[in-house]
Design a protein around this motif. Sequence first.
Motif, PDB file in Angstrom:
ATOM      1  N   VAL A 170       0.870  -1.166   0.000  1.00  0.00           N
ATOM      2  CA  VAL A 170       0.000   0.000   0.000  1.00  0.00           C
ATOM      3  C   VAL A 170       0.911   1.220   0.000  1.00  0.00           C
ATOM      4  CG1 VAL A 170      -1.898   1.178   1.148  1.00  0.00           C
ATOM      5  CG2 VAL A 170      -1.617  -1.302   1.453  1.00  0.00           C
ATOM      6  N   ASN A 171       0.742   2.067  -1.021  1.00  0.00           N
ATOM      7  CA  ASN A 171       1.531   3.299  -1.081  1.00  0.00           C
ATOM      8  C   ASN A 171       0.618   4.480  -0.808  1.00  0.00           C
ATOM      9  OD1 ASN A 171       3.863   2.067  -1.577  1.00  0.00           O
ATOM     10  ND2 ASN A 171       4.271   3.022  -3.573  1.00  0.00           N
ATOM     11  N   ILE A 175       4.496   7.038   2.183  1.00  0.00           N
ATOM     12  CA  ILE A 175       4.492   5.925   3.122  1.00  0.00           C
ATOM     13  C   ILE A 175       4.278   4.663   2.315  1.00  0.00           C
ATOM     14  CG2 ILE A 175       3.127   4.855   4.955  1.00  0.00           C
ATOM     15  CD1 ILE A 175       2.374   7.664   5.892  1.00  0.00           C
ATOM     16  N   SER A 176       5.035   3.622   2.639  1.00  0.00           N
ATOM     17  CA  SER A 176       4.859   2.363   1.917  1.00  0.00           C
ATOM     18  C   SER A 176       4.870   1.225   2.921  1.00  0.00           C
ATOM     19  CB  SER A 176       5.988   2.197   0.898  1.00  0.00           C
ATOM     20  OG  SER A 176       6.039   0.869   0.437  1.00  0.00           O
ATOM     21  N   GLY A 177       3.770   0.471   2.939  1.00  0.00           N
ATOM     22  CA  GLY A 177       3.694  -0.668   3.854  1.00  0.00           C
ATOM     23  C   GLY A 177       3.162  -1.871   3.118  1.00  0.00           C
ATOM     24  N   LYS A 178       3.744  -3.031   3.373  1.00  0.00           N
ATOM     25  CA  LYS A 178       3.296  -4.255   2.706  1.00  0.00           C
ATOM     26  C   LYS A 178       1.872  -4.587   3.136  1.00  0.00           C
ATOM     27  CE  LYS A 178       4.778  -9.042   2.060  1.00  0.00           C
ATOM     28  NZ  LYS A 178       5.698 -10.086   2.573  1.00  0.00           N
ATOM     29  N   PHE A 179       1.053  -5.003   2.176  1.00  0.00           N
ATOM     30  CA  PHE A 179      -0.286  -5.453   2.551  1.00  0.00           C
ATOM     31  C   PHE A 179      -0.201  -6.892   3.049  1.00  0.00           C
ATOM     32  CE2 PHE A 179      -4.359  -7.500   1.826  1.00  0.00           C
ATOM     33  CZ  PHE A 179      -5.158  -6.647   2.569  1.00  0.00           C
ATOM     34  N   ALA A 201       2.917  -2.022   9.564  1.00  0.00           N
ATOM     35  CA  ALA A 201       3.702  -0.944  10.165  1.00  0.00           C
ATOM     36  C   ALA A 201       5.102  -1.443  10.504  1.00  0.00           C
ATOM     37  CB  ALA A 201       3.010  -0.404  11.416  1.00  0.00           C
ATOM     38  N   ILE A 202       5.407  -2.675  10.101  1.00  0.00           N
ATOM     39  CA  ILE A 202       6.719  -3.282  10.378  1.00  0.00           C
ATOM     40  C   ILE A 202       7.523  -3.313   9.078  1.00  0.00           C
ATOM     41  CG2 ILE A 202       7.909  -5.340  11.266  1.00  0.00           C
ATOM     42  CD1 ILE A 202       6.056  -4.033  13.354  1.00  0.00           C
ATOM     43  N   ASP A 203       6.935  -3.936   8.051  1.00  0.00           N
ATOM     44  CA  ASP A 203       7.550  -3.927   6.714  1.00  0.00           C
ATOM     45  C   ASP A 203       7.095  -2.628   6.071  1.00  0.00           C
ATOM     46  OD1 ASP A 203       8.376  -4.296   4.113  1.00  0.00           O
ATOM     47  OD2 ASP A 203       7.925  -6.441   4.122  1.00  0.00           O
ATOM     48  N   PHE A 204       7.769  -1.564   6.393  1.00  0.00           N
ATOM     49  CA  PHE A 204       7.247  -0.204   6.284  1.00  0.00           C
ATOM     50  C   PHE A 204       8.388   0.765   6.011  1.00  0.00           C
ATOM     51  CE2 PHE A 204       6.336   3.811   8.451  1.00  0.00           C
ATOM     52  CZ  PHE A 204       5.039   4.080   8.054  1.00  0.00           C
ATOM     53  N   ARG A 205       8.106   1.744   5.156  1.00  0.00           N
ATOM     54  CA  ARG A 205       9.086   2.806   4.902  1.00  0.00           C
ATOM     55  C   ARG A 205       8.361   4.138   4.848  1.00  0.00           C
ATOM     56  NH1 ARG A 205      10.556  -0.704   0.758  1.00  0.00           N
ATOM     57  NH2 ARG A 205       9.353   0.600  -0.690  1.00  0.00           N
ATOM     58  N   MET A 206       9.038   5.198   5.213  1.00  0.00           N
ATOM     59  CA  MET A 206       8.438   6.533   5.198  1.00  0.00           C
ATOM     60  C   MET A 206       9.470   7.517   4.681  1.00  0.00           C
ATOM     61  SD  MET A 206       7.404   8.754   8.556  1.00  0.00           S
ATOM     62  CE  MET A 206       5.668   8.354   8.512  1.00  0.00           C
ATOM     63  N   ILE A 209      -4.292  -5.916   6.544  1.00  0.00           N
ATOM     64  CA  ILE A 209      -3.764  -4.660   7.067  1.00  0.00           C
ATOM     65  C   ILE A 209      -2.583  -4.193   6.226  1.00  0.00           C
ATOM     66  CG2 ILE A 209      -4.432  -5.073   9.472  1.00  0.00           C
ATOM     67  CD1 ILE A 209      -1.003  -5.534   9.288  1.00  0.00           C
ATOM     68  N   MET A 210      -2.243  -2.935   6.400  1.00  0.00           N
ATOM     69  CA  MET A 210      -1.016  -2.372   5.824  1.00  0.00           C
ATOM     70  C   MET A 210       0.020  -2.429   6.940  1.00  0.00           C
ATOM     71  SD  MET A 210      -0.584   1.567   4.574  1.00  0.00           S
ATOM     72  CE  MET A 210       1.027   2.373   4.606  1.00  0.00           C
TER      73      MET A 210
END
Lengths: 149, 149, 149, 149, 149, 149, 149, 149, 149, 149
Positions: A135-136, B139-143, B117-122, B114-115
Motif C-alpha cells: 500500500v503506497n 508511506i509504503s507498507g506491505k499489505f 507498520a513493520i515492513d514499512f518505509r516513510m 492490514i497495511m
Amino acid sequence: MYTCREDVTEAIVIAKVGKNMNWADVALKIGRSKEWVTAACLGQMVFSPDEATKIVEIFELDVSAGPWLCAVPYKGTFDGGAPSDPLLYRWYEMLSVYGPAIKALIHEEFGDGIMSAIDFRMNIGREADPAGDRVNVTISGKFLPYKAY
Amino acid sequence: MYTCREDVTEAIVIAKVGKNMNWADVALKIGRSKEWVTAACLGQMVFSPDEATKIVEIFELDVSAGPWLCAVPYKGTFDGGAPSDPLLYRWYEMLSVYGPAIKALIHEEFGDGIMSAIDFRMNIGREADPAGDRVNVTISGKFLPYKAY
Amino acid sequence: MYTCREDVTEAIVIAKVGKNMNWADVALKIGRSKEWVTAACLGQMVFSPDEATKIVEIFELDVSAGPWLCAVPYKGTFDGGAPSDPLLYRWYEMLSVYGPAIKALIHEEFGDGIMSAIDFRMNIGREADPAGDRVNVTISGKFLPYKAY
Amino acid sequence: MYTCREDVTEAIVIAKVGKNMNWADVALKIGRSKEWVTAACLGQMVFSPDEATKIVEIFELDVSAGPWLCAVPYKGTFDGGAPSDPLLYRWYEMLSVYGPAIKALIHEEFGDGIMSAIDFRMNIGREADPAGDRVNVTISGKFLPYKAY
Amino acid sequence: MYTCREDVTEAIVIAKVGKNMNWADVALKIGRSKEWVTAACLGQMVFSPDEATKIVEIFELDVSAGPWLCAVPYKGTFDGGAPSDPLLYRWYEMLSVYGPAIKALIHEEFGDGIMSAIDFRMNIGREADPAGDRVNVTISGKFLPYKAY
Amino acid sequence: MYTCREDVTEAIVIAKVGKNMNWADVALKIGRSKEWVTAACLGQMVFSPDEATKIVEIFELDVSAGPWLCAVPYKGTFDGGAPSDPLLYRWYEMLSVYGPAIKALIHEEFGDGIMSAIDFRMNIGREADPAGDRVNVTISGKFLPYKAY
Amino acid sequence: MYTCREDVTEAIVIAKVGKNMNWADVALKIGRSKEWVTAACLGQMVFSPDEATKIVEIFELDVSAGPWLCAVPYKGTFDGGAPSDPLLYRWYEMLSVYGPAIKALIHEEFGDGIMSAIDFRMNIGREADPAGDRVNVTISGKFLPYKAY
Amino acid sequence: MYTCREDVTEAIVIAKVGKNMNWADVALKIGRSKEWVTAACLGQMVFSPDEATKIVEIFELDVSAGPWLCAVPYKGTFDGGAPSDPLLYRWYEMLSVYGPAIKALIHEEFGDGIMSAIDFRMNIGREADPAGDRVNVTISGKFLPYKAY
Amino acid sequence: MYTCREDVTEAIVIAKVGKNMNWADVALKIGRSKEWVTAACLGQMVFSPDEATKIVEIFELDVSAGPWLCAVPYKGTFDGGAPSDPLLYRWYEMLSVYGPAIKALIHEEFGDGIMSAIDFRMNIGREADPAGDRVNVTISGKFLPYKAY
Amino acid sequence: MYTCREDVTEAIVIAKVGKNMNWADVALKIGRSKEWVTAACLGQMVFSPDEATKIVEIFELDVSAGPWLCAVPYKGTFDGGAPSDPLLYRWYEMLSVYGPAIKALIHEEFGDGIMSAIDFRMNIGREADPAGDRVNVTISGKFLPYKAY
C-alpha cells in the motif's frame, strides 16, 4: 554509565541540541534514511553494532551506550486511545513509533510550525511487489509556521 | 426522514453494502478523488449542493439527506489519547478524520487485511509551492491479508 | 543495597544488556524453562532461596537482592483496559504477567520484529489430566522483522 | 433487514442459543477450523460468498445478512489499555479479535469456568517455514469450573 | 529522616524483607490483630504513640518515624474505577484500604499464589449488636499456588 | 422473546420489584444458597436446565428465557480500575461478579443503607481441605441506615 | 547545565518568583507582546538566537539554556479530553498552549482570582485580510478575586 | 411531546438544517447577540418565556418545547480532561458551554474549515468597570477552509 | 532553597508533623479562619507578604519560601471526573481546592475517621446580602472513628 | 409501565417541567425537607410506601411507579475521578448523591447561575450529640446569575 535506552536517547538529544547538529547529517554518516535514523536515535529502532559504534562517536556518548542501542527497546510513544480495528491500529502505531521522528524532521526542514490537516491531500494506491504488493500512500499538507508577535 | 448526519452516513453504508457498490466508482461520478469522496460519504466532509444531489441519487437516499450532506458535521472518529503537541496532533487528526476512509479504500483495493507498520518505509520531503511550501510524505507498507484456516 | 524488587529487576536487565547474556542460558543454569525464568527475572515470579543465590551469581548482583527475589512481588504490567469477564481476564492477566518475558524471548530468538496477528492460526483443545483437565492452546504467527532502510 | 454487521452477529448468537447449536458443528459445515469460524460468526472475520450463504442457512438468517458477512467489519472488542510496544500489541490484538471466540469455545468444551493463569505453563518456539519462520506458542492452563452452592 | 508516611512504609517493608520478619509476629508484639497491624504498617491506619514506639523498635527505624505513624495518612491504594453506589463503594474501599494487607497475609500463610474467585463461596448474614446490628460475611476461596516449571 | 441474557435479567428484576418478591425465597425454591442464586438471577452464573425452568415459573418469564439462563454469560459489572496484581484482582473480580447480589441481599435484610468500612473488622485464616487448603475470610461491618429527614 | 526545555522553564519561573519580576517588563525588553513572550518563557514557543541571549541575561540563566530556548519544544499542557472536531480542537489547543501564559498574565494584572465564565460575553466576527480573512473574537469576563477570611 | 431539553435541541437543529435557516437571523428575531442565542438554542442557556414562545414559532416546534427552553439545563459538552486550576477551568468551561455555538457561528460565516491556532494572536487587557473590573481578551486566528480535491 | 510552591507545602507538613503543631493555632497566629489558613498552608491560597513572613517563622522555613507563599499557585487536587455542569462543577472545585484542608481539620478535631455521608443532613438557603445574595448551605454528618482491633 | 427507577425519575422530571411545579411544594406535601425529597425524586433515596403513593399522585404517575420508588436504587451520579481517601471520598459521594438535588434547589431559589467557589467561605465545627458527635459544616458562596446579552 547508562542504565536504560531512555538514558541513551536523552543523551543523544542533549548532544544534538548542545552541538546544534542535524538529523539529516547523522543519517548520512550512518548511511541510512533520515526517517529511520531519527526514529532509531529517538529510541524506537535497533542499530547494528557498527551503526551503534558510529552513533557513540557522532554524539560523543559514553561507551556503555553501545549495547543499549543494539538491544530491542520498548517501543511506542502514545498513551491510550488506540483504535481497536487492526488496520486503523497499524496507522496509529506508525504515528506512535515514528511520531517524534516526524516532528523532529519537519522542524529541522521548516522550523517551528505544523503540517496542516486542513489544507491537506491524501492519495492511496497499490504498488506491485513480487514479495507481496504494498500500500503506497502520499500525503501533502501545507506547512504553517508559528510567528512571534 | 434523516435527523442527523450520522443517519445519512449509516444509510449510505447500508446502500453500499446491499448493492455491492464501490467507493472508487462513486468518486468518479462525483468527479473528485476517491480519498475525499469516501471521507465525505463517511460523514467527515461537506458536499456542495450539486454533489449532494448526486449522492442522494447514487445511494437512492431520501431527499431529506441533501441538507445534512451540505451542513458542516461534527468531525473526527477517535476518542481520547490525542497527543498535546500541535504538530503531532495534526497527524492524529488526519487519522481521526480520514481513518474510516483509509480503512474502506484499502479493503476495497486489497480485501481484508492490514497495511504493515513493520515492513514499512516513510519519506518526508519539501514541495515548493507559491502559496506556501508543503510537507510531502510518502508511506509504503506491505499489505498483509487475513487468511481463513 | 536494593530497596524493592523493581530495583533488582532493573539491575538484572542492566547486567544482561551489558554482558550480552542470554535468557535461555540463564534458564539452563537455573534448571527451569526459559519462559518461567525470564518472567521471574523480569520481576513476576518468586525464586526459591537456592535459585535466588544462583541469580545473584549469574548477574553479579549485590547480595541484598536475595530476599527480594524470594518475596512475592506485586505482579502484572498492564494499566487499565482489563475485560471484566473472568475467562477473558485470565488471558489478559497471562499477557500482563508474561508479556515482558514473551517480548524478551521472541526478540532473543528472532531479533527485532513482531509475531503477526494477521498471518496467524490458533487451536484450542482439551488435555485430559487426572488432577483436572487442562485447556491446551497452540498459537502460530509468522515472525515479521523490522528492517532498516 | 440487517443494517450493520453487529445486527448479524446478534442474530447469529440468538439463533445459536435458541436452537442450542454448537460452534464446532458450524465449523464442520463451513469446512474450516472452529477457531476461525467462531471468530467470524462473532463478527471478526470476512466470509467468502459461499460461506456466507451457508451461514445464512445454518442460522436461518434473513438473506440481507449475506453482504454484511462478506464486508470487512470494524474489528476488535477491547477498549483502552493497549500496550504501546508493537510486539506486545499484536498479542493484545489477538485477544481483542479472538477473545469472544476463545470464550465461546472453552465454554462449549468445558462448561462455565475459566482457564487458569496460575496453574499455567507456556512454551515459545521457532517453526521453520519457507514463507518465513513462525513463532509457535503452546499454552496450557487447568480448567477451573464454577460450581453452584 | 523520613519526610512522609510513604517513606516510613517503604522503610518497614525493606526491614521486613531484609530480616525475613513475619506480619503475624509483629501483630503479636503490638497486641492487635494481624489484619489491622499489617494494614497499619502498610500505611493505612494510625498507631497510638506507644504502638508507634514499638514499631520503631521492631523494624529498627529512625526515630523520626514516630510522628508519621501517629498522623492520619492519605488512605486507599486504588486508582479510578470506583462504583458510584454507596453500598458497593464501601466494599471497594475495603479492598483499596486493606488490599496490600490481604495480599501480604495470604502470601505469608500460603506462599505465592491466589485465592480463587471461581472455587469460591460467600455467605452474608446479620449479627445482632446492641450498638447497631452488623453485616457478617464469610468468604471461602481455594488457594491456588503458582508453580515453577 | 428475549434476545440476550441482559434482557432476561431485566425481566427478573421487573418481576421481583412488581411482585415484591424476596431473593431468599427464590433461593429456597431453587435449593441453593441465596448468594449464588441472587448472583445467578442478576446475570452472573449459569443455571442448570431444571433450575432455569423453575426461574421461568417463579418470575413468570417468557419461555425463551430458558436457554439464556443456561448459556454462559459475559460476567462482571465493573469498568476500569482493576488492580494488575493477580491476588488483588481475584478480590476485585469477586466484587465485580457478586457486587449486585451483595447489594441486593444486604438491602433485603437491612433496608437502605450501607455496611460500614470504618466500623469494620476482618479476619483471614486457613481452612484445611483435602482438595486443597482454602483461604477463609470473615468480615464484619456495622450496618448504617439512610434516614429520611 | 540544563538537559531539557522543561529545566529551562523551571529555572525561569524560579528566577521570576525569587526576583519578583514582571512578565510585561520581560516582554518589553524582548520587544514582543506580553502574551507571546510569556507563553515562550513558559516553554511553548521558540525564541530567536538574539531573543534567547536576552532571556538568558534577564533571568541570569546558565548559558546552556540558549540552544534549548531556540529548539522546538514538545508543546501543550493538557492531558486527555480533547474534542475530536477540528474546529473545536483548535480552541482547545489554544488553551493547552497558551493556558499557563493566560493564567500568569491575569494574575499579574489582577492578583489571585478568576475571570468569570458566568458574568461573561463573547463576540465572534470576521476581519478582512488580504492574506486570508481572520476570525476575530472578543471575550469579556468579570474578574472575581479570592479573598482571605 | 419532548421529554428533555436534548430533544428540543435536536428538533431545533433538524428544523434549522431542513429550512436552511441562519443563527444570525434567529438572534435578530430574539433581539439578543448571535453568540448567546446560538448557545441557548444549542441547549446551554435559559430563555425567558417570551423568548421561548418566539423560538417555538421560529423553528415550528411542538408547544411542549416551551417549558424545557425555560428550565435550567445540565450544561457543558466536554467529557474529562478539565484542568484543576480554577482560572484555567473557567476558560475550559467557556469552551465546553459555548463550543457548539462557536463552531456553528464560524461555519455560518466562513463555511467548513477552522480558525487557526498557529497563525494566531491573543491580547489580554483590563477593562475598568464600576461593577468590578473585567478581563478583556481579543483573539485573532486566520480562517483555513477545507477544500475538496 | 525551595524551587516551587509544592516544596514549601511539603516543608510545612514535615514541620507540622515533626513539631506536633496544630492548624487552629497557626490560624490564630495569622489572624484568619482555620479553614482558609489550612488551605493556604496546603498550597491552595495566596498569603500577603506579612502573613508569609509569619508562616516562615511559625514553621521555621528557609527564607526563600516567602515569595512562593505570595505567588498564585496552580490550584486544585483532583484528577479527572469533573462534572461538566457549571453549578455542579463549582462544588467539585470547592472539594478539589479545600479537600486537603477539610481532611486535616476534621482529623485535628476528631482523630482518624470519616464524616458520614449516610447519617447525614443538608440544608440549602438564601442569605440576603447587599453585595449580591448568597447561597448558604449547612451540612451535618456523624463522625465515625476508625478503631484498632 | 415503568421498567426501572430511571424511568420513574424521568417521568417525575417531565411532569415537573410540564406543570411548572416546585420542589419545595412537593417536599411540603411529603412532610420532609426539600433537600431529601428532591434527592429522592431524582432517584437517590427510598420512599416509604405512603410517601410513594403521594408521589404518584403529585406527579400523576402510572401506578407501577410505586414499587420502584420503594426499592433501593443504584445511587450516585458521578463517573470516575473519586479520591481514594475515605474522608475525602464521603464528601465526593455526598456530591455524587445529592448533586442533582443541589442543582435543582439552587436554580429553583435563584434562577440560572452558580454558587461561587471564589467568593466563598467555609466553617467546620463539632456538634456534640449523645448518639455520637457530628461534624457541622457551613458553606457560603455568592450566587452569580447568568445574564443574557
